[in-house]
Design an enzyme around this catalytic site. Structure first.
Site, PDB file in Angstrom:
ATOM      1  N   LYS A  22      13.044  46.350  -5.736  1.00 36.89           N
ATOM      2  CA  LYS A  22      12.384  45.101  -5.301  1.00 36.89           C
ATOM      3  C   LYS A  22      13.155  44.487  -4.134  1.00 36.89           C
ATOM      4  O   LYS A  22      12.566  44.113  -3.122  1.00 36.89           O
ATOM      5  CB  LYS A  22      12.360  44.114  -6.455  1.00 36.89           C
ATOM      6  N   ASN A  23      14.471  44.431  -4.255  1.00 36.98           N
ATOM      7  CA  ASN A  23      15.270  43.709  -3.258  1.00 36.98           C
ATOM      8  C   ASN A  23      15.535  44.506  -1.999  1.00 36.98           C
ATOM      9  O   ASN A  23      16.132  44.000  -1.057  1.00 36.98           O
ATOM     10  CB  ASN A  23      16.585  43.219  -3.886  1.00 36.98           C
ATOM     11  N   CYS A 120      15.924  26.809  -7.224  1.00 36.26           N
ATOM     12  CA  CYS A 120      15.226  27.659  -8.210  1.00 36.26           C
ATOM     13  C   CYS A 120      16.026  27.554  -9.505  1.00 36.26           C
ATOM     14  O   CYS A 120      17.086  26.951  -9.546  1.00 36.26           O
ATOM     15  CB  CYS A 120      15.102  29.080  -7.694  1.00 36.26           C
ATOM     16  N   ARG A 125      20.623  27.533  -4.129  1.00 33.74           N
ATOM     17  CA  ARG A 125      20.264  28.634  -3.222  1.00 33.74           C
ATOM     18  C   ARG A 125      19.826  28.134  -1.840  1.00 33.74           C
ATOM     19  O   ARG A 125      18.728  28.381  -1.379  1.00 33.74           O
ATOM     20  CB  ARG A 125      19.199  29.515  -3.864  1.00 33.74           C
ATOM     21  N   ASP A 312      22.838  40.347 -10.825  1.00 38.08           N
ATOM     22  CA  ASP A 312      21.497  40.646 -11.346  1.00 38.08           C
ATOM     23  C   ASP A 312      21.534  41.487 -12.611  1.00 38.08           C
ATOM     24  O   ASP A 312      20.489  41.731 -13.209  1.00 38.08           O
ATOM     25  CB  ASP A 312      20.655  41.372 -10.283  1.00 38.08           C
ATOM     26  N   ARG A 404       7.769  39.595 -12.172  1.00 37.64           N
ATOM     27  CA  ARG A 404       8.140  39.472 -10.755  1.00 37.64           C
ATOM     28  C   ARG A 404       8.967  40.674 -10.316  1.00 37.64           C
ATOM     29  O   ARG A 404       8.932  41.103  -9.184  1.00 37.64           O
ATOM     30  CB  ARG A 404       8.961  38.193 -10.542  1.00 37.64           C
TER      31      ARG A 404
HETATM   32  C1  EPZ Z   1      19.590  38.104  -3.243  1.00 40.22           C
HETATM   33  O1  EPZ Z   1      19.314  36.721  -3.288  1.00 40.22           O
HETATM   34  C2  EPZ Z   1      18.718  38.755  -4.295  1.00 40.22           C
HETATM   35  N1  EPZ Z   1      17.310  38.549  -3.956  1.00 40.22           N
HETATM   36  C3  EPZ Z   1      19.028  38.154  -5.668  1.00 40.22           C
HETATM   37  O2  EPZ Z   1      18.256  38.848  -6.624  1.00 40.22           O
HETATM   38  C4  EPZ Z   1      20.516  38.402  -5.969  1.00 40.22           C
HETATM   39  O3  EPZ Z   1      20.840  37.792  -7.193  1.00 40.22           O
HETATM   40  C5  EPZ Z   1      21.372  37.801  -4.841  1.00 40.22           C
HETATM   41  O4  EPZ Z   1      20.976  38.343  -3.571  1.00 40.22           O
HETATM   42  C6  EPZ Z   1      22.851  38.094  -5.044  1.00 40.22           C
HETATM   43  O5  EPZ Z   1      23.060  39.484  -5.099  1.00 40.22           O
HETATM   44  C7  EPZ Z   1      16.756  39.311  -2.982  1.00 40.22           C
HETATM   45  O6  EPZ Z   1      17.409  40.163  -2.387  1.00 40.22           O
HETATM   46  C8  EPZ Z   1      15.315  39.076  -2.683  1.00 40.22           C
HETATM   47  P1  EPZ Z   1      22.594  35.257  -1.636  1.00 40.22           P
HETATM   48  P2  EPZ Z   1      19.869  35.766  -2.111  1.00 40.22           P
HETATM   49  O7  EPZ Z   1      22.115  34.663  -0.363  1.00 40.22           O
HETATM   50  O8  EPZ Z   1      19.949  36.528  -0.841  1.00 40.22           O
HETATM   51  C9  EPZ Z   1      24.826  31.078  -1.580  1.00 40.22           C
HETATM   52  C10 EPZ Z   1      16.869  39.081  -8.493  1.00 40.22           C
HETATM   53  O9  EPZ Z   1      17.061  38.821  -9.685  1.00 40.22           O
HETATM   54  N2  EPZ Z   1      24.184  30.895  -0.265  1.00 40.22           N
HETATM   55  O10 EPZ Z   1      23.356  36.558  -1.583  1.00 40.22           O
HETATM   56  O11 EPZ Z   1      19.078  34.519  -2.145  1.00 40.22           O
HETATM   57  C11 EPZ Z   1      23.817  31.143  -2.718  1.00 40.22           C
HETATM   58  O12 EPZ Z   1      23.503  29.842  -3.156  1.00 40.22           O
HETATM   59  C12 EPZ Z   1      17.308  38.109  -7.418  1.00 40.22           C
HETATM   60  O13 EPZ Z   1      16.338  40.153  -8.067  1.00 40.22           O
HETATM   61  C13 EPZ Z   1      24.416  29.709   0.442  1.00 40.22           C
HETATM   62  O14 EPZ Z   1      25.134  28.825  -0.015  1.00 40.22           O
HETATM   63  O15 EPZ Z   1      21.342  35.473  -2.615  1.00 40.22           O
HETATM   64  C14 EPZ Z   1      24.539  31.960  -3.755  1.00 40.22           C
HETATM   65  O16 EPZ Z   1      25.414  31.114  -4.478  1.00 40.22           O
HETATM   66  C15 EPZ Z   1      17.873  36.833  -8.011  1.00 40.22           C
HETATM   67  N3  EPZ Z   1      23.829  29.557   1.662  1.00 40.22           N
HETATM   68  C16 EPZ Z   1      25.376  32.935  -2.934  1.00 40.22           C
HETATM   69  O17 EPZ Z   1      25.465  32.367  -1.613  1.00 40.22           O
HETATM   70  C17 EPZ Z   1      23.026  30.522   2.222  1.00 40.22           C
HETATM   71  O18 EPZ Z   1      22.523  30.319   3.348  1.00 40.22           O
HETATM   72  C18 EPZ Z   1      24.752  34.327  -2.804  1.00 40.22           C
HETATM   73  O19 EPZ Z   1      23.410  34.142  -2.435  1.00 40.22           O
HETATM   74  C19 EPZ Z   1      22.808  31.705   1.491  1.00 40.22           C
HETATM   75  C20 EPZ Z   1      23.398  31.886   0.256  1.00 40.22           C
END
Ligand code: EPZ
Length: 424
Positions: A22-23, A120, A125, A312, A404
């Site tokens: 998915k990701n 969310c 996020r 995840d 999802r």
């Molecule tokens: C991706 O989400 C995945 N989703 C998530 O999978 C996964 O849990 C996550 O990466 C971590 O591996 C997709 O790829 C579609 P991040 P993402 O940006 O990109 C903070 C699932 O279950 N952050 O790596 O949104 C954020 O709040 C889903 O399949 C900021 O502060 O995660 C988090 O604490 C859930 N500012 C950390 O960084 C930003 O601009 C990592 O988030 C971006 C992120």
């Protein structure tokens, strides 16, 4: 709302085929916006989030063709005509990954209007790193009434290459900036880039489309912008989280399962932890034969960015710890609120306490079935795993969360002998 009802206690037996990730599929679908030529994709998983993304892309103007109507995993996307550079609140609120159209639209159309994703269940996020990086590439970005309004500066000019270090490792942040950089003028360096295999899969497709990217798989990506990208064909990488979820199901419910069409080399941290828990695994190039004939041993772990243990998979391994011999500590370092499955697991008789970003689980001999509620995607998977291990009947409500990210999980589990059914 659909529910899943299951009767636990039956060991799992048989084979399970893993779908595309998915990701990886979500950013890869957005990459088609970077060219006016067709992009042919295979092994795209048939998931709610993928259907949502396809709907968004169609609203933007992408045509989608399934060469074989019965095979939803093989599709051709064509973004020759972009009708609108907007991702509305209605679209984004159902799926945060919609933010992934921002970078490609800005790079291709020099403007984009994307709703800010709200918070969310698992955390705030924010997307500040996506915005910071695009600004560094010369975009002017305003946040007005919940929308990100982005334009290249001067208007209709190309984005410019830049050196960017993100404040933290962000998967979709890296993906948005990577896609934007492919069409920028000059070279972009992304430091502190995410190394998740799904980022690498996206990069492989972009290179096939003519992008010049080096450092794939490392935390330093160097992208030399080009004028245009052309079409390409790509097969999406297997879903390591789906594979890991089924491995945890075997570890908790017992039995022997052959997990097929997966990529064990993207699961090192998960395999190591499950081996520690006592899961017997024979690992091939694209398969894992997993067998559990005893009660799992409790394993402590902490989530971290790839290649460490993935956030995840945290809820799923916690379900194994819930019935394991011994106590374990589980520390979630990525998201601030990713323990909502704990209360639901405790309704099934688990003994898990939360202290800040750490959960302490005392394994119990047996869980007992109950009605529980899914709160987010991976929490749902955790509750299904616990229900398979519990005595008696478990009902998991709100399984639209599960749909999802998992393609008909109950169907795959039924093929493994589980007593599980969907109640409409
Ligand atoms: C991706 O989400 C995945 N989703 C998530 O999978 C996964 O849990 C996550 O990466 C971590 O591996 C997709 O790829 C579609 P991040 P993402 O940006 O990109 C903070 C699932 O279950 N952050 O790596 O949104 C954020 O709040 C889903 O399949 C900021 O502060 O995660 C988090 O604490 C859930 N500012 C950390 O960084 C930003 O601009 C990592 O988030 C971006 C992120």
């Amino acid at each position: 709302m659909d529910k899943l009802r299951m009767v636990g206690g039956t060991p799992l037996k048989g084979e399970v085929v893993i779908a595309g990730a998915k990701n990886a599929a979500l950013p890869i679908l957005c990459a088609c916006l970077l060219t006016d030529q067709p992009v042919v994709l295979r092994n795209v998983p048939d998931l709610q989030d993928v259907r949502t993304m396809l709907k968004l892309l169609q609203e933007i103007g992408v045509t989608i063709h399934f060469p074989d109507a019965s095979d939803r995993s093989h599709l051709i996307l064509n973004a020759a005509v972009i009708k609108s550079s907007e991702a509305t609140y209605e679209m984004v609120k159902t799926m945060r990954a919609s933010i992934l159209v921002l970078g490609p639209l800005l790079a291709r159309m020099h403007s984009a209007k994307v709703s800010l994703p709200g918070g969310c269940a698992i955390g705030a996020r924010p997307v500040d790193q996506h915005i910071k990086g695009l600004k560094a590439m010369g975009a002017s970005i305003k946040i007005t009434s919940g929308y990100i309004q982005a334009e290249t500066k001067p208007p209709n000019d190309r984005l410019k290459g830049a050196s960017i270090v993100t404040d933290m490792i962000t998967v979709t942040g890296t993906e948005n900036l990577l896609m934007a950089a492919t069409l920028a003028s000059g070279t972009t360096i992304l430091e502190n880039a995410a190394r998740e295999p799904e980022v690498g899969d996206l990069a492989e497709l972009l290179v096939k489309m003519g992008a010049k990217i080096s450092g794939i798989g490392s935390d330093r990506l160097v992208i030399e912008g080009v004028e245009k990208l052309h079409g390409a064909e790509h097969t999406v990488i297997p879903d390591r989280i789906e594979a890991g979820t089924f491995l945890c199901a075997v570890a908790a419910a017992g039995g022997e399962v052959l997990v097929k069409y997966c990529r064990p080399d993207t699961l090192d941290a998960v395999i190591a932890k499950l081996k520690e828990a006592g899961l017997q695994m024979e690992v091939g190039p694209d398969w894992i034969n997993a067998s559990m004939q005893t009660r799992p041993k409790a394993v402590s772990f902490r989530t971290s960015e790839y290649p460490a243990f993935p956030t995840d998979m945290q809820a799923q391994l916690m379900a194994v710890n819930a019935v394991a011999g011994g106590s374990s500590t589980i520390t979630e370092t990525i998201f601030e609120n990713r323990f909502m499955h704990v209360q639901e697991l405790n309704r099934l008789g688990a003994d898990i306490a939360i202290e800040g970003n750490t959960a302490i689980a005392q394994g119990v001999e047996k869980l007992s079935g109950a009605i529980v509620m899914a709160t987010d995607l991976r929490a749902s998977a955790s509750l299904v795993i616990a229900g398979l291990a519990a005595q008696g009947e478990t009902q998991v409500d709100r399984i639209y969360h599960l749909d999802r990210g998992y393609d008909r999980m109950e169907h795959k589990l039924t093929l493994l002998g589980a007593k599980i059914e969907r109640i409409k």
